[in-house]
Design a protein around this motif. Structure first.
Motif, PDB file in Angstrom:
ATOM      1  N   GLU A   1       0.841  -1.184   0.000  1.00  0.00           N
ATOM      2  CA  GLU A   1       0.000   0.000   0.000  1.00  0.00           C
ATOM      3  C   GLU A   1       0.881   1.240   0.000  1.00  0.00           C
ATOM      4  O   GLU A   1       2.023   1.204   0.476  1.00  0.00           O
ATOM      5  CB  GLU A   1      -0.875  -0.004   1.247  1.00  0.00           C
ATOM      6  CG  GLU A   1      -1.930   1.068   1.251  1.00  0.00           C
ATOM      7  CD  GLU A   1      -2.880   0.907   2.433  1.00  0.00           C
ATOM      8  OE1 GLU A   1      -2.557   1.428   3.521  1.00  0.00           O
ATOM      9  OE2 GLU A   1      -3.932   0.262   2.249  1.00  0.00           O
ATOM     10  N   ALA A   2       0.355   2.323  -0.519  1.00  0.00           N
ATOM     11  CA  ALA A   2       1.034   3.610  -0.441  1.00  0.00           C
ATOM     12  C   ALA A   2       0.003   4.680  -0.121  1.00  0.00           C
ATOM     13  O   ALA A   2      -1.143   4.610  -0.572  1.00  0.00           O
ATOM     14  CB  ALA A   2       1.741   3.939  -1.747  1.00  0.00           C
ATOM     15  N   TYR A   3       0.415   5.640   0.658  1.00  0.00           N
ATOM     16  CA  TYR A   3      -0.412   6.809   0.956  1.00  0.00           C
ATOM     17  C   TYR A   3      -0.078   7.856  -0.096  1.00  0.00           C
ATOM     18  O   TYR A   3       1.096   8.175  -0.303  1.00  0.00           O
ATOM     19  CB  TYR A   3      -0.087   7.330   2.356  1.00  0.00           C
ATOM     20  CG  TYR A   3      -0.926   8.505   2.782  1.00  0.00           C
ATOM     21  CD1 TYR A   3      -2.206   8.311   3.278  1.00  0.00           C
ATOM     22  CD2 TYR A   3      -0.431   9.800   2.690  1.00  0.00           C
ATOM     23  CE1 TYR A   3      -2.982   9.390   3.676  1.00  0.00           C
ATOM     24  CE2 TYR A   3      -1.204  10.882   3.088  1.00  0.00           C
ATOM     25  CZ  TYR A   3      -2.472  10.666   3.580  1.00  0.00           C
ATOM     26  OH  TYR A   3      -3.244  11.726   3.976  1.00  0.00           O
ATOM     27  N   VAL A   4      -1.088   8.363  -0.772  1.00  0.00           N
ATOM     28  CA  VAL A   4      -0.890   9.352  -1.827  1.00  0.00           C
ATOM     29  C   VAL A   4      -1.624  10.631  -1.446  1.00  0.00           C
ATOM     30  O   VAL A   4      -2.827  10.606  -1.182  1.00  0.00           O
ATOM     31  CB  VAL A   4      -1.403   8.835  -3.190  1.00  0.00           C
ATOM     32  CG1 VAL A   4      -1.268   9.898  -4.270  1.00  0.00           C
ATOM     33  CG2 VAL A   4      -0.662   7.563  -3.589  1.00  0.00           C
ATOM     34  N   ALA A   5      -0.879  11.729  -1.405  1.00  0.00           N
ATOM     35  CA  ALA A   5      -1.460  13.053  -1.170  1.00  0.00           C
ATOM     36  C   ALA A   5      -1.340  13.834  -2.468  1.00  0.00           C
ATOM     37  O   ALA A   5      -0.263  13.913  -3.062  1.00  0.00           O
ATOM     38  CB  ALA A   5      -0.722  13.765  -0.039  1.00  0.00           C
ATOM     39  N   ARG A   6      -2.466  14.382  -2.908  1.00  0.00           N
ATOM     40  CA  ARG A   6      -2.506  15.098  -4.189  1.00  0.00           C
ATOM     41  C   ARG A   6      -2.686  16.598  -3.953  1.00  0.00           C
ATOM     42  O   ARG A   6      -3.470  17.010  -3.096  1.00  0.00           O
ATOM     43  CB  ARG A   6      -3.646  14.575  -5.042  1.00  0.00           C
ATOM     44  CG  ARG A   6      -3.486  13.122  -5.418  1.00  0.00           C
ATOM     45  CD  ARG A   6      -4.654  12.635  -6.271  1.00  0.00           C
ATOM     46  NE  ARG A   6      -4.580  11.208  -6.490  1.00  0.00           N
ATOM     47  CZ  ARG A   6      -3.921  10.630  -7.489  1.00  0.00           C
ATOM     48  NH1 ARG A   6      -3.284  11.382  -8.360  1.00  0.00           N
ATOM     49  NH2 ARG A   6      -3.903   9.322  -7.615  1.00  0.00           N
TER      50      ARG A   6
ATOM     51  N   ARG B   1       0.195  20.503  -0.233  1.00  0.00           N
ATOM     52  CA  ARG B   1      -0.238  21.907  -0.178  1.00  0.00           C
ATOM     53  C   ARG B   1       0.729  22.808  -0.940  1.00  0.00           C
ATOM     54  O   ARG B   1       0.353  23.852  -1.459  1.00  0.00           O
ATOM     55  CB  ARG B   1      -0.367  22.381   1.275  1.00  0.00           C
ATOM     56  CG  ARG B   1      -1.637  21.916   1.948  1.00  0.00           C
ATOM     57  CD  ARG B   1      -1.865  22.598   3.282  1.00  0.00           C
ATOM     58  NE  ARG B   1      -0.821  22.340   4.258  1.00  0.00           N
ATOM     59  CZ  ARG B   1      -0.750  21.256   5.037  1.00  0.00           C
ATOM     60  NH1 ARG B   1      -1.687  20.316   4.937  1.00  0.00           N
ATOM     61  NH2 ARG B   1       0.236  21.109   5.891  1.00  0.00           N
ATOM     62  N   ASP B   2       1.990  22.385  -1.001  1.00  0.00           N
ATOM     63  CA  ASP B   2       2.994  23.146  -1.746  1.00  0.00           C
ATOM     64  C   ASP B   2       2.988  22.820  -3.232  1.00  0.00           C
ATOM     65  O   ASP B   2       3.824  23.319  -3.981  1.00  0.00           O
ATOM     66  CB  ASP B   2       4.391  22.895  -1.164  1.00  0.00           C
ATOM     67  CG  ASP B   2       4.578  23.526   0.208  1.00  0.00           C
ATOM     68  OD1 ASP B   2       3.848  24.495   0.536  1.00  0.00           O
ATOM     69  OD2 ASP B   2       5.460  23.057   0.958  1.00  0.00           O
ATOM     70  N   GLY B   3       2.084  21.947  -3.660  1.00  0.00           N
ATOM     71  CA  GLY B   3       1.918  21.681  -5.084  1.00  0.00           C
ATOM     72  C   GLY B   3       2.493  20.380  -5.604  1.00  0.00           C
ATOM     73  O   GLY B   3       2.538  20.167  -6.817  1.00  0.00           O
ATOM     74  N   TYR B   4       2.913  19.492  -4.702  1.00  0.00           N
ATOM     75  CA  TYR B   4       3.532  18.236  -5.132  1.00  0.00           C
ATOM     76  C   TYR B   4       2.623  17.036  -4.907  1.00  0.00           C
ATOM     77  O   TYR B   4       1.924  16.964  -3.896  1.00  0.00           O
ATOM     78  CB  TYR B   4       4.848  18.008  -4.379  1.00  0.00           C
ATOM     79  CG  TYR B   4       5.864  19.055  -4.699  1.00  0.00           C
ATOM     80  CD1 TYR B   4       6.701  18.921  -5.804  1.00  0.00           C
ATOM     81  CD2 TYR B   4       5.971  20.205  -3.931  1.00  0.00           C
ATOM     82  CE1 TYR B   4       7.623  19.900  -6.117  1.00  0.00           C
ATOM     83  CE2 TYR B   4       6.891  21.198  -4.237  1.00  0.00           C
ATOM     84  CZ  TYR B   4       7.707  21.041  -5.332  1.00  0.00           C
ATOM     85  OH  TYR B   4       8.609  22.017  -5.657  1.00  0.00           O
ATOM     86  N   LEU B   5       2.667  16.114  -5.843  1.00  0.00           N
ATOM     87  CA  LEU B   5       2.054  14.806  -5.644  1.00  0.00           C
ATOM     88  C   LEU B   5       3.010  14.036  -4.734  1.00  0.00           C
ATOM     89  O   LEU B   5       4.224  14.020  -4.985  1.00  0.00           O
ATOM     90  CB  LEU B   5       1.914  14.059  -6.972  1.00  0.00           C
ATOM     91  CG  LEU B   5       1.468  12.606  -6.827  1.00  0.00           C
ATOM     92  CD1 LEU B   5      -0.043  12.554  -6.711  1.00  0.00           C
ATOM     93  CD2 LEU B   5       1.950  11.769  -7.972  1.00  0.00           C
ATOM     94  N   VAL B   6       2.493  13.406  -3.685  1.00  0.00           N
ATOM     95  CA  VAL B   6       3.348  12.688  -2.742  1.00  0.00           C
ATOM     96  C   VAL B   6       2.917  11.231  -2.655  1.00  0.00           C
ATOM     97  O   VAL B   6       1.731  10.941  -2.512  1.00  0.00           O
ATOM     98  CB  VAL B   6       3.291  13.317  -1.335  1.00  0.00           C
ATOM     99  CG1 VAL B   6       4.252  12.611  -0.391  1.00  0.00           C
ATOM    100  CG2 VAL B   6       3.593  14.808  -1.402  1.00  0.00           C
TER     101      VAL B   6
END
Length: 125
Positions: free
Chosen positions: A16-21, A52-57
């Motif tokens: 699994e991976a946590y993805v923040a968009r 929040r700074d604009g990166y997909l994580v």
């Protein structure tokens, strides 16, 4: 927006991976490598900050090879368990999971990808 996704490493292991968009089109992507405490509230918070700074994580769950859904606190029995699991980690194997997260980030963001890590993740990055 955040979500959990499934990734597949080159050896067939599913994790699994946590993805923040970010709210807008990503300016780039970051693979965020966890501490020895799993994808816990702190790591999710760091991921959300980069988003929040604009990166997909993309934060791969490196402990999925031993125990899925592991999220540990920094004290007590959780801390003890984290250090026990640390002894089982093999950088050569965990790099396969990091590579899967890297490929997902590159494909999804369509742009440059950086890697950053905390604690054990610092070693891996």
């Amino acid at each position: 927006m955040s979500e959990r996704v499934k990734l597949t490493a080159v050896d067939g292991h599913e994790l699994e991976a946590y993805v923040a968009r970010p709210a807008e089109v990503p300016r780039g992507a970051v693979v965020l490598i966890q501490e020895i405490f799993g994808i816990n509230a702190h790591i999710r918070g760091v991921a959300e900050g980069y988003a929040r700074d604009g990166y997909l994580v993309v934060a791969p769950a490196l402990f999925d090879r031993f125990e899925r859904g592991l999220e540990l606190e920094y004290t007590g029995e959780d801390s003890k368990k984290a250090f026990e699991l640390y002894g089982k980690l093999d950088p050569e194997v965990q790099l396969k999971d990091v590579a899967a997260a890297f490929e997902f980030a590159k494909k999804t963001a369509g742009s440059a990808v950086g890697v950053v890590g905390y604690c054990y993740g610092g070693l891996m990055s």
